[in-house]
Write an enzyme that holds these catalytic residues in place. Sequence first.
Site, PDB file in Angstrom:
ATOM      1  N   LYS A  74       7.766  28.612   2.943  1.00 54.44           N
ATOM      2  CA  LYS A  74       6.968  27.738   2.082  1.00 54.44           C
ATOM      3  C   LYS A  74       6.132  26.776   2.927  1.00 54.44           C
ATOM      4  CE  LYS A  74       7.718  24.114  -1.415  1.00 54.44           C
ATOM      5  NZ  LYS A  74       8.788  23.363  -2.118  1.00 54.44           N
ATOM      6  N   SER A 150       8.198  22.974  -6.669  1.00 53.06           N
ATOM      7  CA  SER A 150       7.041  23.227  -5.833  1.00 53.06           C
ATOM      8  C   SER A 150       7.149  24.503  -5.009  1.00 53.06           C
ATOM      9  CB  SER A 150       6.798  22.033  -4.904  1.00 53.06           C
ATOM     10  OG  SER A 150       7.883  21.834  -4.022  1.00 53.06           O
ATOM     11  N   SER A 174      12.617  21.456  -6.631  1.00 51.65           N
ATOM     12  CA  SER A 174      11.568  22.384  -6.217  1.00 51.65           C
ATOM     13  C   SER A 174      12.033  23.779  -5.832  1.00 51.65           C
ATOM     14  CB  SER A 174      10.773  21.783  -5.055  1.00 51.65           C
ATOM     15  OG  SER A 174      10.034  20.679  -5.496  1.00 51.65           O
TER      16      SER A 174
END
Length: 478
Positions: A74, A150, A174
């Site tokens: 990520k 996220s 997230s």
Amino acid sequence: MKEIHRLVDSHDATDLAALIKAGEIQASELLEVCIERVEKVNPELNAVAEKLYDAARNTPPEEGPFSGIPTMVKDLFAPLKEARSTNGSLALGEARLGIDDSTVSRLRAAGCNFIGTTTSPEFGASYSTESQRFGATRNPWNTAHSAGGSSGGSAALVAARAIPFAHGNDGGGSIRVPASCCGIFGLKPSRGRVPSGPLVGEGWGGMGSAHALTLSVRDSAALLDVVAGEDLGAPYAAPAQAVPFADLLKQPVRPLRIALVEQIAPFSSSPDALNAVRSTAALCESLGHTVTPAQLPIDLEAFLNSAFNVIGASTRSYLDLVGQMRGTPVTDPELEVNTRIILREKGGISAVDYVKSIEMFHTLGRVMANFMLDYDVILTPTLTREPPLIGDLVMKDENASLEEFIHLSHSYSPFTALFNATGQPAMSVPLYWTPEGLPLGSHFAGRFADEATLFALALQLEQARPWAQKIPTVNACL
């Protein structure tokens, strides 16, 4: 190659790593297959921040439990030495730090082959992965909806069966939010279980923690075995795990005392969210666990005010550092509306207010530790409603108040951030799909440093109500 495609359709990373080790498939062939699969789904999902295919082809994987398994990292406060580090923002330009995050370095040492980075919203401050930098990342079950945030890019690619698992991190939900949105498994470890170095001591006052988005529970446990443990100079660490999490999965699950929390004021859970959590509660009871309705001893509005004190001050400090490093201050036009609102109202808080907010986190941790003397696990909805439509969680008016932003975001996910502040491990388990075919996860939190109980329960639920055979509309399968 077709045979390897079929294996990726139905096998988790643990199985694929075993096939590579046995010589039944070649790591180089699996790499090309996963690249092909990412290319197949990404035009519809928009989940890739940067492609690193050539670097992966030219970097032989190290020997380890996941040797030769392609994955992605990520793009949010987790530098990968081959990649840009944009944190989802235009303000970072083409910044390349040239180092690995500590968790990333452990995944690399375990044999993972990094084929790219995945999308995130700007600085991770949204439950939907949408940014001016990358655009909107879409849900593989229905592309009109968000993949969550996220870690939405990672979740979308794993759910679509493009890669077996992907890295994520979680400062307020997230990992768990996109796991719920995309119908896969996501666990946030206890505070200090996973390293945050070498650049970060603690993210968001200790709320941040890294791990993975996976298809199977056993992959998540085995990956946590790989990355767990303090790094050099860590400010604190969770107690060392004596027995590997993967080994603990082989032990029978004891009957658990589960607190069922359906709602938390001032926000309400939708009928779909209530159906999901009640269905899970009934499943837990059928497996021999005791489920008791309960209310959390928490003032959510006061907590969220403290949380955004920490987020705002941390974001201001980080942007000041970015300005120093590049030689020019970061200006408002470079930032998105969400970030501007947070900075305007919380970026200049006093040191006293910051300390008070951190102390509230610690107080909350002690309150919850006492609450859990009566329970082994807490069960809540992961989210109060189905995955949002693209754009629904994006603030468009920079004159809007932070209160409006908090209501928009946390009426959707009121439970997850609490357990970042307390440091407790928590997970989203994919056990329910709405009549419209959208997943809604069930959220479990355990006692501090007791990931073992969560993994054992998750495996039992996975066996009782398997989810791996549920394939979303956008998928990489043959």
